[in-house]
Write an enzyme that holds these catalytic residues in place. Structure first.
Site, PDB file in Angstrom:
ATOM      1  N   HIS A  58       0.849  -1.152  -0.016  1.00 58.26           N
ATOM      2  CA  HIS A  58      -0.077  -0.035   0.079  1.00 58.26           C
ATOM      3  C   HIS A  58       0.787   1.313   0.118  1.00 58.26           C
ATOM      4  O   HIS A  58       0.327   2.429  -0.222  1.00 58.26           O
ATOM      5  CB  HIS A  58      -1.137  -0.157   1.292  1.00 58.26           C
ATOM      6  CG  HIS A  58      -0.262   0.647   2.489  1.00 58.26           C
ATOM      7  ND1 HIS A  58       0.016  -0.513   3.501  1.00 58.26           N
ATOM      8  CD2 HIS A  58      -0.300   1.589   3.049  1.00 58.26           C
ATOM      9  CE1 HIS A  58       0.517   0.034   4.481  1.00 58.26           C
ATOM     10  NE2 HIS A  58       0.303   1.428   4.387  1.00 58.26           N
ATOM     11  N   GLU A  63       3.337   5.178  -3.379  1.00 54.70           N
ATOM     12  CA  GLU A  63       3.474   6.614  -2.831  1.00 54.70           C
ATOM     13  C   GLU A  63       4.884   7.027  -2.560  1.00 54.70           C
ATOM     14  O   GLU A  63       5.437   7.919  -2.824  1.00 54.70           O
ATOM     15  CB  GLU A  63       2.680   6.594  -1.591  1.00 54.70           C
ATOM     16  CG  GLU A  63       2.559   7.895  -1.011  1.00 54.70           C
ATOM     17  CD  GLU A  63       2.242   9.310  -1.521  1.00 54.70           C
ATOM     18  OE1 GLU A  63       2.065  10.169  -1.293  1.00 54.70           O
ATOM     19  OE2 GLU A  63       1.256   8.802  -3.005  1.00 54.70           O
ATOM     20  N   ASP A  64       5.711   6.004  -2.135  1.00 54.87           N
ATOM     21  CA  ASP A  64       6.816   6.025  -1.382  1.00 54.87           C
ATOM     22  C   ASP A  64       8.072   5.581  -2.057  1.00 54.87           C
ATOM     23  O   ASP A  64       9.450   5.787  -1.598  1.00 54.87           O
ATOM     24  CB  ASP A  64       7.028   5.657  -0.115  1.00 54.87           C
ATOM     25  CG  ASP A  64       6.015   6.477   0.704  1.00 54.87           C
ATOM     26  OD1 ASP A  64       5.770   7.764   0.503  1.00 54.87           O
ATOM     27  OD2 ASP A  64       5.497   5.905   1.722  1.00 54.87           O
TER      28      ASP A  64
END
Length: 723
Positions: free
Chosen positions: A111, A115-116
Site C-alpha cells: 500500500h 506513494e513512497d
C-alpha cells in the site's frame, strides 16, 4: 506516562496473541533474499494468522508481494528508527488477524510502494492483477488526502471519492492508521493531539460504519489516552485495581451449568471492557461494581441456539428487561448481529450478556473485513440479487448514499455540516418499506428522510406518509422496525417547504431540500407539516415584518416569509412595476375582494380583505395598497390559481385516498397537504391546490364535501397574531 498508558491497546492484544517485536521483524526483513520455495521469516506471523482464517490460502502471492515491498522500501526508515518495511508488515498482520482475504493482504503489503518508492501502478497490475491495483491506487489516493485540518470540508469528500466502490480500501486505511497510532509516541505532543483529533472525528466513525469493532475500540482507547490523559489514567487505575474476570466468574459458571442442563452446546467467555467503555459506564452509573468491567459472551452454532440460550437465561435468572435488544432479527446497519440482555447475579450484581453464533462474532469483530473476497463466489451458489442495504458488502447502503450526495453537494459548507451530522450518529435504525425493501436511517430520522432515501428528488412532491399503517405527517420521527409508506402528490411541479429542513436528519434529504429551495426562491410553499389553520409567522403563513421606527419599510432584521402565487397573477396594484404575490395565508382567488401590503424588497403581497392577517398588518401601522382583479378582457393568459382548503371529517379508513380522488376528479392538483393527528375521532386535512380556473372552486368544494365522513370544507383562514 506509563508504557501501558502510551499504548492502551497493548493489554487488549495480549489477550489474543503475543506482542510482535517490530525491531526483530525489521532485523529479519534485512537479512536479504530467500529461496523461491521458502516463505520469508518476516511474514511468518502474517501467514500463520491468515491460514487460521483461510486454511487453503495460497501464500505464494503474499511472498511475492512482501519481496517487492521489502526491496522497494529497503533503506527507508520510520521516525522511530525502525526499517520502513515493518509498517506494511504490521498493517497486514492487523488485517490478517481480522480474517481479511488474500487480495486485501496483498494490497496491504504494497500500500505504500506507489506513494513512497519507484514502483508504479502498472507494475502492480502486471504482477498482481487489476484488483490489487485498484486497492493500492485507492489507498494511495487516501494517503494524499490532507488530514492536517480536521475541519477541512474537502477532506471527507476526497476520502469518499478515493474509497470509491470498494470498502476494502478503507479497511486498509484503518489498519494503517491503527499502527501509526500505536507508534505515535515518537511524535511531538502537539502533532499527537492533531492526529488523534482527526482519528476521532474521521476514522473512528468510519470504522463503526464498517463494523470493524476490533479496530474501532483500540483506536478509541489510543485517542482517549492522548486527548484526555488524566481521565484515561483514572480509568486505567480503576481497571488495574479491579479483579475484572473474578467478578464475573461465578455468573459465568452458573450460565455454563444452565446451558449444560438444557442440552445447549455453547461457549461462555468473559470479555473485559476496553478503556473508553469503562469510562462511559462509569459516567452513566457512577460507582462501578466488579461486573461493570466486563460482559459475558455466549457463542453457539446456529441462530436458533441464540434464542434458546436467551430463553434459558430469562427462565433461570432474573432478567433486566430494559436491557434486552434483538440485533439478530433486525441487524444494525454495519452488519452487526447479536442478542443483548442482562441478568441479576449474586448479591444483586447485574451482568450484561451477549449471545451470538461464531459467524456473528467474527463479523461483529471484523465487520466487512471478515466477509472475504466479495468478487469470488462459488459457482454452485452465485450471489443473491441485491434486495436491500446489505446486498453488496463492498458498498453498503450508507456508503452508497454518501457517495451519491457528495456529488450533488456543490457547497462545501453544506457538505461539511451535513456530513459531520451524519457521522455523529452513533446508531442507525432499520425501516421497512411497504414494497418489501428496507431503509437504513440515523436514529431520530423522520418521514422526510425516508421519502428522500426511497425516492430521491421525487420526494419533493411528498405530502404525508403512513407509519405502521396509520396516517402520519412528514415530521413524524421513525423508530427502529417501523414500516413506512411515503405518499406523493401527482403534481410534479410542487416542491418542499423550508420547514422540512427542521425534520431532516440525513445529508441526502437536507442537500436535496436546500438545493430545491435555492433553485425556486419564489416558489417556497408552506409544507405539509404546517398546522392548519396556522397563525402568521408559523410555517406556511406570511408573517408581517415589524415596521421600521419611521413607519417605513419593514426591518431587515426580521424578514417576511412569503409564498408567491403564479407569475400571471391577474392582479392590478397601484405600482404597475411592482412584483405581485398572492398571500399563502388566505390564497385569494376571484372574485375575492383584495388588499395588499408592501414587503421587503418592494414586492406587494395580496390578501383577501377578510384575511385576519390584514387586521394584524393595520394594527402595527402597515399602510395597505389598493389591489383588484384585472378585467377579463385585459388579463394575460392565466397559469391557474392556488387555493388552500380545510376539510373537517370523522376519521375512517381510506379517507385520505377518497379525498385525494375527489380532488383529482375535479381537475385540481395537490401542491401540499397536511393531515393533523386525530382528536376525538375528528381529523383535519389541509390542502393547497392548483386549479386551472378559479371558477371551478365551488364545484371542487362540493366534491370534497360529498366524500363520506367529511362534514365541512372551507377556505383556509389563519388566526391573527397576538398583539
Amino acid at each position: 506516562m506509563s508504557a501501558e498508558a502510551a499504548d492502551p491497546g497493548a493489554p487488549l492484544r495480549r489477550r489474543s496473541r503475543p506482542r510482535i517485536d517490530l525491531r526483530r521483524l525489521g532485523r529479519v526483513a534485512l537479512r536479504g533474499p530467500v529461496s523461491r520455495d521458502r516463505l520469508p521469516d518476516a511474514i511468518s506471523h502474517v501467514a500463520e494468522a491468515h491460514r487460521a482464517h483461510h486454511p487453503d490460502a495460497d501464500l505464494a502471492v503474499l511472498r511475492s508481494a512482501y519481496l517487492l515491498a521489502e526491496s522497494s522500501h529497503r533503506g527507508q526508515k520510520r521516525k522511530s528508527g525502525e526499517p520502513f518495511i515493518t509498517h506494511p508488515l504490521a498493517v497486514t498482520l492487523i488485517l490478517a488477524e481480522l480474517g481479511a482475504e488474500t487480495t486485501t493482504l496483498t494490497a496491504s503489503l504494497l500500500h505504500d510502494t506507489v506513494e513512497d518508492t519507484e514502483v508504479t501502478l502498472d507494475q502492480v497490475e502486471q504482477q498482481f492483477g487489476d484488483e490489487v491495483r485498484y486497492l493500492v491506487d485507492g489507498v494511495t489516493k487516501l494517503e494524499k488526502v490532507d488530514y492536517g485540518a480536521a475541519a477541512e470540508p474537502e477532506t471527507f469528500r476526497k476520502m469518499l471519492v478515493a474509497t470509491g466502490n470498494d470498502v476494502r480500501v478503507m479497511s486498509i486505511k484503518l489498519a494503517d492508521r491503527l499502527h501509526n497510532m500505536r507508534t505515535l509516541g515518537v511524535m511531538r505532543p502537539e502533532k499527537q493531539a492533531r492526529i488523534a483529533k482527526v482519528t476521532r472525528d474521521v476514522l473512528i466513525p468510519l470504522a463503526e460504519r464498517l463494523g470493524v469493532q476490533a479496530l474501532k475500540t483500540e483506536l478509541e482507547d489510543l485517542v482517549f489516552a492522548i486527548l484526555h490523559p488524566e481521565e484515561y489514567e483514572e480509568t486505567r487505575a480503576l481497571i488495574a485495581a479491579a479483579d475484572r474476570e473474578a467478578a464475573l466468574d461465578t455468573i459465568a459458571d452458573d450460565v455454563r451449568h444452565t446451558l449444560r442442563e438444557a442440552g445447549i452446546s455453547g461457549e461462555v467467555l468473559i470479555r473485559p471492557r476496553h478503556f473508553v467503555s469503562v469510562h462511559r459506564v462509569r459516567g452513566k452509573r457512577g460507582e462501578l461494581r466488579g461486573t461493570d468491567f466486563g460482559r459475558l459472551l455466549v457463542l453457539v452454532g446456529e441462530d436458533a441456539d441464540c434464542y434458546a440460550v436467551l430463553g434459558e437465561l430469562h427462565t433461570c435468572f432474573t432478567p433486566v428487561i430494559s436491557e434486552f435488544k434483538d440485533f439478530i432479527a433486525a441487524p444494525k446497519f454495519n452488519l452487526y448481529q447479536s442478542l443483548h440482555t442482562a441478568v441479576v447475579g449474586p448479591e444483586g450484581a447485574v451482568a450484561e450478556v451477549l449471545i451470538r453464533t461464531h459467524r456473528m462474532h467474527k463479523v461483529a469483530e471484523a465487520g466487512v473485513v471478515a466477509l472475504g473476497n466479495p468478487y469470488a463466489h462459488d459457482a454452485a451458489s452465485p450471489p443473491a440479487e441485491p434486495s436491500d442495504e446489505r446486498a453488496d458488502p463492498t458498498r453498503p447502503g450508507w456508503l452508497s448514499r454518501l457517495l451519491d450526495w457528495q456529488e450533488s453537494a456543490t457547497d462545501s459548507d453544506t457538505f461539511w455540516t451535513t456530513l459531520r451530522d451524519d457521522l455523529a450518529q452513533d446508531r442507525e435504525i432499520t425501516v421497512f418499506r411497504t414494497d418489501g425493501g428496507t431503509l437504513g436511517l440515523p436514529a431520530g430520522a423522520s418521514c422526510v428522510d425516508a421519502a428522500y432515501a426511497q425516492y430521491g428528488d421525487r420526494a419533493h412532491t411528498a405530502i404525508g406518509a403512513r407509519v405502521n399503517g396509520r396516517l402520519a405527517t412528514l415530521s413524524t420521527v421513525l423508530g427502529d422496525g417501523d414500516t413506512v409508506q411515503v405518499l406523493l402528490a401527482h403534481d410534479a411541479a410542487s416542491g418542499p417547504s423550508p420547514d422540512w429542513l427542521d425534520h431532516a436528519r440525513t445529508p441526502a434529504a437536507r442537500i436535496a431540500i436546500t438545493g430545491w429551495l435555492a433553485d425556486h426562491p419564489d416558489e417556497a410553499k408552506p409544507g405539509p407539516e404546517s398546522a392548519a389553520p396556522a397563525g402568521p409567522g408559523l410555517p406556511g403563513s406570511e408573517r408581517p415584518a415589524p415596521a421600521a421606527p419611521d413607519g417605513g419599510a419593514p426591518s431587515a432584521a426580521a424578514p417576511a416569509r412569503t409564498r408567491s402565487g403564479p407569475r400571471a397573477t391577474g392582479v392590478v396594484v397601484e405600482d404597475p412595476e411592482a412584483s405581485v404575490r398572492l398571500a399563502g395565508c388566505c390564497t385569494p382567488v376571484p372574485p375575492d375582494e383584495l388588499t395588499g401590503f408592501v414587503v421587503r424588497g418592494g414586492a406587494v403581497t395580496v390578501h383577501r380583505r377578510a384575511c385576519r392577517a390584514v387586521a394584524a398588518m393595520r394594527e402595527i401601522g402597515r399602510a395597505p395598497v389598493e389591489a383588484r382583479w384585472e378585467d377579463a378582457e385585459g388579463r394575460e393568459p392565466e397559469a391557474g390559481c392556488r387555493v388552500t382548503l380545510v376539510a373537517e371529517s370523522f376519521g375512517r379508513p381510506h379517507l385520505l385516498a377518497d379525498l385525494t380522488e375527489a380532488i383529482a376528479t375535479a381537475d385540481a392538483a395537490i401542491v401540499s397537504a397536511t393531515v393533523e393527528p386525530p382528536s376525538e375521532q375528528r381529523v383535519r386535512h389541509t390542502y393547497t391546490l392548483r386549479l386551472p380556473d378559479a371558477a371551478g372552486l365551488p364545484a371542487l368544494m362540493r366534491a370534497m364535501r360529498d366524500v363520506a365522513g367529511v362534514y365541512d370544507v372551507s377556505r383556509a383562514q389563519h388566526p391573527a397574531p397576538a398583539g
